[in-house]
Scaffold this motif. Structure first.
Motif, short mmCIF file in Angstrom:
data_model
loop_
_atom_site.label_atom_id
_atom_site.label_comp_id
_atom_site.label_asym_id
_atom_site.label_seq_id
_atom_site.Cartn_x
_atom_site.Cartn_y
_atom_site.Cartn_z
N VAL A 123 0.62 -1.24 -0.18
CA VAL A 123 -0.19 0.14 0.20
C VAL A 123 0.93 1.10 -0.46
CG1 VAL A 123 -2.12 -1.06 1.16
CG2 VAL A 123 0.21 -0.23 2.79
N LYS A 124 0.67 2.03 -0.50
CA LYS A 124 1.75 3.91 -0.30
C LYS A 124 0.80 3.94 0.51
CE LYS A 124 1.23 3.25 -5.55
NZ LYS A 124 0.54 2.24 -6.20
N GLY A 126 -9.18 -6.40 -3.68
CA GLY A 126 -9.48 -5.27 -4.73
C GLY A 126 -10.10 -4.51 -3.27
N MET A 127 -10.97 -4.96 -2.68
CA MET A 127 -11.56 -3.36 -1.76
C MET A 127 -10.09 -3.34 -0.67
SD MET A 127 -13.29 -4.49 2.11
CE MET A 127 -11.93 -5.71 2.38
N THR A 128 -8.99 -4.06 -0.51
CA THR A 128 -7.76 -2.90 -0.07
C THR A 128 -7.47 -1.89 -0.95
OG1 THR A 128 -7.36 -5.40 1.48
CG2 THR A 128 -5.81 -3.63 1.16
N LYS A 129 -6.96 -2.58 -2.40
CA LYS A 129 -6.69 -1.45 -3.23
C LYS A 129 -7.36 -0.18 -3.47
CE LYS A 129 -3.36 -5.21 -5.68
NZ LYS A 129 -4.03 -6.06 -7.05
N HIS A 155 -8.07 5.65 -2.25
CA HIS A 155 -8.67 6.64 -2.01
C HIS A 155 -8.55 7.55 -1.04
CE1 HIS A 155 -12.40 8.40 0.15
NE2 HIS A 155 -11.58 8.07 1.40
N HIS A 156 -7.66 7.09 -0.21
CA HIS A 156 -6.68 7.68 1.18
C HIS A 156 -5.58 8.45 0.59
CE1 HIS A 156 -8.55 5.10 4.01
NE2 HIS A 156 -8.46 6.50 4.76
N VAL A 157 -4.92 7.91 -1.02
CA VAL A 157 -3.97 7.93 -1.73
C VAL A 157 -4.01 9.84 -2.43
CG1 VAL A 157 -1.83 7.73 -3.84
CG2 VAL A 157 -2.21 6.60 -1.79
N LYS A 158 -5.14 9.40 -3.40
CA LYS A 158 -6.07 10.29 -3.75
C LYS A 158 -6.66 11.49 -2.81
CE LYS A 158 -7.50 7.88 -7.17
NZ LYS A 158 -8.88 6.66 -7.48
N ARG A 159 -7.06 11.43 -1.64
CA ARG A 159 -7.20 12.19 -0.64
C ARG A 159 -6.25 13.21 -0.23
NH1 ARG A 159 -9.94 10.10 4.48
NH2 ARG A 159 -9.38 11.94 5.77
N ASN A 160 -4.36 12.49 -0.02
CA ASN A 160 -3.73 13.36 0.32
C ASN A 160 -2.92 14.59 -0.55
OD1 ASN A 160 -4.62 12.18 3.34
ND2 ASN A 160 -3.09 10.54 2.87
#
Length: 152
Positions: free
Chosen positions: A13-14, A139-142, A147-152
């Motif tokens: 995860v990123k 898929g859910m984890t990705k 979602h969090h990478v785009k938010r930050n």
């Protein structure tokens, strides 16, 4: 006596690795906004979010079919970033003798990994391994990571 099975996945995860433990432990009701194609809802049916013994009611979509799962939080280790869910009612235990999933966070060097382990018992050899569910969880984890990478 059924046939015991274990499936595992490690997903790089990123997003901050602590996000996953926090979301699944304290804010599972937010997951449907992070990955709406996978999870449609999570409601607390007993207890308090983030505590052992709490019961959750999940609605999700697996292979185009609406599914439900009622789970109890069996264990939480804040220090090791581990949470374990056990289904006590729902689509999985309607067909399988038991189902449990553990989420833990690992770090290998600079790489953060979200690790899922599913343990379940097939009633007989005709019951398929839950590869489709493991793919769903990956898929859910990705999706949560994105979602969090785009938010930050």
């Amino acid at each position: 006596m059924g046939l015991k099975s274990v499936l595992c996945a490690q997903i790089e995860v990123k997003a901050n690795k602590d996000v996953f433990h926090d979301v699944f432990t304290h804010k599972p009701h937010h997951i449907s906004t992070m990955c709406p194609l996978h999870i449609q809802g999570c409601e607390l049916i007993d207890g308090v979010f983030g505590t052992v013994g709490s019961k959750l009611f999940w609605t999700y979509n697996l292979e185009g079919k609406k599914k439900i799962s009622k789970q109890i939080i069996e264990g939480i280790d804040e220090g090791k970033k581990v949470i374990t869910f056990k289904e006590f009612e729902g689509d999985l235990v309607d067909k399988y003798d038991s189902w449990k999933a553990t989420l833990h966070i690992e770090q290998k060097g600079e790489i953060d990994l979200v690790c899922w382990t599913m343990e379940y018992e097939r009633p007989n050899e005709n019951a398929p391994e839950l590869i489709n569910l493991l793919d769903f969880i990956i898929g859910m984890t990705k999706a949560i990571d994105d979602h969090h990478v785009k938010r930050n």
